[in-house]
Scaffold this motif. Structure first.
Motif, PDB file in Angstrom:
ATOM      1  N   ILE A  16       0.832  -1.080   0.099  1.00 55.09           N
ATOM      2  CA  ILE A  16       0.016   0.045   0.148  1.00 55.09           C
ATOM      3  C   ILE A  16       0.877   1.258   0.106  1.00 55.09           C
ATOM      4  CG2 ILE A  16      -1.709   1.403   1.480  1.00 55.09           C
ATOM      5  CD1 ILE A  16      -2.354  -1.376   2.858  1.00 55.09           C
ATOM      6  N   GLN A  17       0.549   2.218  -0.820  1.00 49.83           N
ATOM      7  CA  GLN A  17       1.486   3.355  -0.661  1.00 49.83           C
ATOM      8  C   GLN A  17       0.550   4.334  -1.388  1.00 49.83           C
ATOM      9  OE1 GLN A  17       5.430   3.053  -2.290  1.00 49.83           O
ATOM     10  NE2 GLN A  17       5.784   5.329  -2.075  1.00 49.83           N
ATOM     11  N   LEU A  18       0.012   5.638  -0.434  1.00 49.80           N
ATOM     12  CA  LEU A  18      -0.667   6.613  -0.991  1.00 49.80           C
ATOM     13  C   LEU A  18       0.336   7.701  -1.422  1.00 49.80           C
ATOM     14  CD1 LEU A  18      -2.891   6.919   2.229  1.00 49.80           C
ATOM     15  CD2 LEU A  18      -3.434   5.850   0.088  1.00 49.80           C
ATOM     16  N   SER A  19      -0.210   8.372  -2.357  1.00 43.90           N
ATOM     17  CA  SER A  19       0.784   9.444  -2.973  1.00 43.90           C
ATOM     18  C   SER A  19       0.553  10.806  -2.397  1.00 43.90           C
ATOM     19  CB  SER A  19      -0.072   9.634  -4.587  1.00 43.90           C
ATOM     20  OG  SER A  19       0.694  10.432  -5.205  1.00 43.90           O
ATOM     21  N   VAL A  20       1.441  10.786  -1.590  1.00 39.11           N
ATOM     22  CA  VAL A  20       1.689  12.379  -0.845  1.00 39.11           C
ATOM     23  C   VAL A  20       2.744  12.962  -0.912  1.00 39.11           C
ATOM     24  CG1 VAL A  20       1.732  12.732   1.753  1.00 39.11           C
ATOM     25  CG2 VAL A  20       0.791  10.696   0.988  1.00 39.11           C
ATOM     26  N   GLU A  45      -5.111   0.620   4.946  1.00 31.63           N
ATOM     27  CA  GLU A  45      -5.871  -0.372   4.195  1.00 31.63           C
ATOM     28  C   GLU A  45      -7.085   0.658   3.767  1.00 31.63           C
ATOM     29  OE1 GLU A  45      -4.423  -4.567   5.495  1.00 31.63           O
ATOM     30  OE2 GLU A  45      -6.057  -3.584   6.436  1.00 31.63           O
ATOM     31  N   ARG A  46      -7.555   1.210   4.699  1.00 37.35           N
ATOM     32  CA  ARG A  46      -8.913   2.099   4.599  1.00 37.35           C
ATOM     33  C   ARG A  46      -8.605   3.355   3.483  1.00 37.35           C
ATOM     34  NH1 ARG A  46      -9.709   1.312  10.980  1.00 37.35           N
ATOM     35  NH2 ARG A  46     -10.911  -0.353  10.873  1.00 37.35           N
ATOM     36  N   GLY A  47      -7.334   3.714   3.183  1.00 37.57           N
ATOM     37  CA  GLY A  47      -7.043   4.826   2.504  1.00 37.57           C
ATOM     38  C   GLY A  47      -6.721   6.139   3.114  1.00 37.57           C
ATOM     39  N   ASN A  48      -6.725   5.885   4.263  1.00 35.92           N
ATOM     40  CA  ASN A  48      -6.395   7.079   5.204  1.00 35.92           C
ATOM     41  C   ASN A  48      -4.855   7.221   5.502  1.00 35.92           C
ATOM     42  OD1 ASN A  48      -9.011   7.233   5.652  1.00 35.92           O
ATOM     43  ND2 ASN A  48      -9.149   6.025   7.536  1.00 35.92           N
ATOM     44  N   LEU A  49      -4.469   8.292   5.959  1.00 39.60           N
ATOM     45  CA  LEU A  49      -3.168   8.768   6.153  1.00 39.60           C
ATOM     46  C   LEU A  49      -2.919   8.680   7.645  1.00 39.60           C
ATOM     47  CD1 LEU A  49      -0.980   9.590   4.205  1.00 39.60           C
ATOM     48  CD2 LEU A  49      -1.356  11.974   4.645  1.00 39.60           C
ATOM     49  N   LEU A  79       6.221  12.088  11.794  1.00 40.52           N
ATOM     50  CA  LEU A  79       6.576  11.992  10.505  1.00 40.52           C
ATOM     51  C   LEU A  79       5.199  11.245  10.158  1.00 40.52           C
ATOM     52  CD1 LEU A  79       6.529   8.762  10.709  1.00 40.52           C
ATOM     53  CD2 LEU A  79       9.030   8.891  11.359  1.00 40.52           C
ATOM     54  N   VAL A  80       4.998  11.224   8.846  1.00 45.34           N
ATOM     55  CA  VAL A  80       3.760  10.784   7.985  1.00 45.34           C
ATOM     56  C   VAL A  80       4.032   9.158   7.544  1.00 45.34           C
ATOM     57  CG1 VAL A  80       2.091  11.234   6.362  1.00 45.34           C
ATOM     58  CG2 VAL A  80       3.225  13.141   7.227  1.00 45.34           C
ATOM     59  N   VAL A  81       3.389   8.336   7.870  1.00 44.75           N
ATOM     60  CA  VAL A  81       3.107   7.069   7.280  1.00 44.75           C
ATOM     61  C   VAL A  81       2.123   7.015   6.332  1.00 44.75           C
ATOM     62  CG1 VAL A  81       2.825   4.626   7.798  1.00 44.75           C
ATOM     63  CG2 VAL A  81       3.607   6.273   9.662  1.00 44.75           C
ATOM     64  N   ILE A  82       2.803   6.990   5.043  1.00 42.85           N
ATOM     65  CA  ILE A  82       1.968   6.830   3.916  1.00 42.85           C
ATOM     66  C   ILE A  82       1.816   5.324   3.133  1.00 42.85           C
ATOM     67  CG2 ILE A  82       3.226   9.098   3.336  1.00 42.85           C
ATOM     68  CD1 ILE A  82       4.686   7.810   1.380  1.00 42.85           C
ATOM     69  N   LYS A 124       7.947  -7.440   3.050  1.00 43.89           N
ATOM     70  CA  LYS A 124       9.231  -7.099   3.768  1.00 43.89           C
ATOM     71  C   LYS A 124       8.762  -6.285   5.273  1.00 43.89           C
ATOM     72  CE  LYS A 124      11.802  -5.678  -0.503  1.00 43.89           C
ATOM     73  NZ  LYS A 124      12.473  -4.773  -1.217  1.00 43.89           N
ATOM     74  N   ASN A 125       7.601  -6.389   5.472  1.00 41.54           N
ATOM     75  CA  ASN A 125       7.290  -5.735   6.888  1.00 41.54           C
ATOM     76  C   ASN A 125       7.797  -4.404   7.130  1.00 41.54           C
ATOM     77  OD1 ASN A 125       5.572  -7.941   7.764  1.00 41.54           O
ATOM     78  ND2 ASN A 125       7.433  -9.381   8.114  1.00 41.54           N
ATOM     79  N   GLU A 126       7.621  -3.650   6.133  1.00 40.91           N
ATOM     80  CA  GLU A 126       8.106  -2.082   6.364  1.00 40.91           C
ATOM     81  C   GLU A 126       7.011  -1.301   6.029  1.00 40.91           C
ATOM     82  OE1 GLU A 126      12.668  -3.064   4.690  1.00 40.91           O
ATOM     83  OE2 GLU A 126      11.150  -2.188   3.408  1.00 40.91           O
ATOM     84  N   PHE A 127       7.247  -0.214   7.080  1.00 45.46           N
ATOM     85  CA  PHE A 127       6.265   0.911   6.941  1.00 45.46           C
ATOM     86  C   PHE A 127       7.030   2.010   6.054  1.00 45.46           C
ATOM     87  CE2 PHE A 127       4.464  -0.218  10.992  1.00 45.46           C
ATOM     88  CZ  PHE A 127       3.124   0.056  10.698  1.00 45.46           C
ATOM     89  N   ILE A 128       6.371   2.493   5.148  1.00 41.88           N
ATOM     90  CA  ILE A 128       6.749   3.525   4.027  1.00 41.88           C
ATOM     91  C   ILE A 128       6.327   5.079   4.731  1.00 41.88           C
ATOM     92  CG2 ILE A 128       6.791   4.428   1.731  1.00 41.88           C
ATOM     93  CD1 ILE A 128       5.681   1.654   0.918  1.00 41.88           C
ATOM     94  N   THR A 129       7.270   5.934   4.748  1.00 43.20           N
ATOM     95  CA  THR A 129       6.864   7.285   5.452  1.00 43.20           C
ATOM     96  C   THR A 129       7.552   8.304   4.382  1.00 43.20           C
ATOM     97  OG1 THR A 129       9.161   7.356   6.561  1.00 43.20           O
ATOM     98  CG2 THR A 129       7.511   6.193   7.582  1.00 43.20           C
TER      99      THR A 129
END
Length: 242
Positions: free
Chosen positions: A51-55, A154-158, A183-186, A192-197
């Motif tokens: 999942i990766q939101l365009s921020v 997953e709900r599309g929220n930031l 910070l912002v989690v996007i 890989k069990n990694e958060f993208i920020t």
């Protein structure tokens, strides 16, 4: 006639033997059922990928002017700014725009509250999101787990999180790192069990990845004020919805 009777008797006997054989087979089959092994589905790591939101991203000190306290302590302002540009549908922020906006928020906080240095998750929502940006589709969730962050993505929220920046061990921070950080989690990478920020604490913070356990262990709220002592670090997050 005798021959005919013999034939009839032999026919009846054959039918009886056949019935007994069939019944016996069926009873035997029922006593010893065929064991069909259960089918176990192997988890497929490709079921969920990323999942990766365009921020849009901008660091809190867009031109590296860390000597300016408003930018040195501008992680809350920068995080809220990125979130609000995402809400508006923006995909980029220029460095000039980012600096102007971060300073504007900080100067407004100083005028309104006498402080711009650190704001807790609740005050970041009340002061910056609700009052400065006049945006209310945002909330604070307390006592969260790492999976709660993933569920919101997953709900599309930031998700915006207050952190102990030292615990992040980011090699791009000036050692040992900021004790109070936001910070912002996007996004999240399941394989890989990694958060993208979008981490405003470094110019390399765009799409910066932290291991799930590393980021969540570092999540910790802090009090509003000018580097006040931290007596308790609540596992809290800010959820921003469009």
């Amino acid at each position: 006639m005798a021959t005919r009777k013999v034939i009839i008797i032999l026919g009846i006997a054959a039918v009886g033997v056949s019935w007994l054989f069939t019944a016996g087979f069926e009873l035997s089959w029922q006593k010893e059922p065929i064991q069909i092994p259960a089918f176990t589905k192997t988890p497929n790591s490709t079921t969920k990928a990323t999942i990766q939101l365009s921020v849009p991203f901008a660091p809190q000190a867009p031109f590296g002017e860390w000597s300016d306290d408003r930018q040195q302590d501008g992680c809350e302002e920068a995080s809220a700014m990125m979130a609000m540009h995402w809400v508006k549908g923006d995909t980029t922020i220029t460095l000039e725009e980012a600096k102007k906006e971060i300073l504007a928020v900080a100067d407004w906080e100083q005028a309104e509250y006498g402080n711009y240095h650190d704001t807790s998750a609740e005050d970041t929502v009340k002061r910056i999101f609700n009052r400065y940006y006049d945006y209310n589709n945002v909330r604070v969730e307390k006592g969260i787990t790492a999976d709660d962050i993933i569920k919101e993505l997953e709900r599309g929220n930031l998700v915006v999180v207050p952190m102990d920046g030292i615990a992040l061990n980011n090699p791009h921070f000036t050692p040992p790192g900021p004790e109070r950080h936001m910070l912002v989690v996007i996004g999240y990478d399941y394989s890989k069990n990694e958060f993208i920020t979008n981490d405003p604490g470094t110019k390399f913070g765009k799409n910066y990845r932290y291991k799930k356990s590393v980021l969540f262990d570092a999540v910790g709220d802090y009090p509003t004020g000018n580097h006040l002592p931290i007596s308790e670090r609540g596992k809290n997050m800010i959820v921003v919805e469009k």
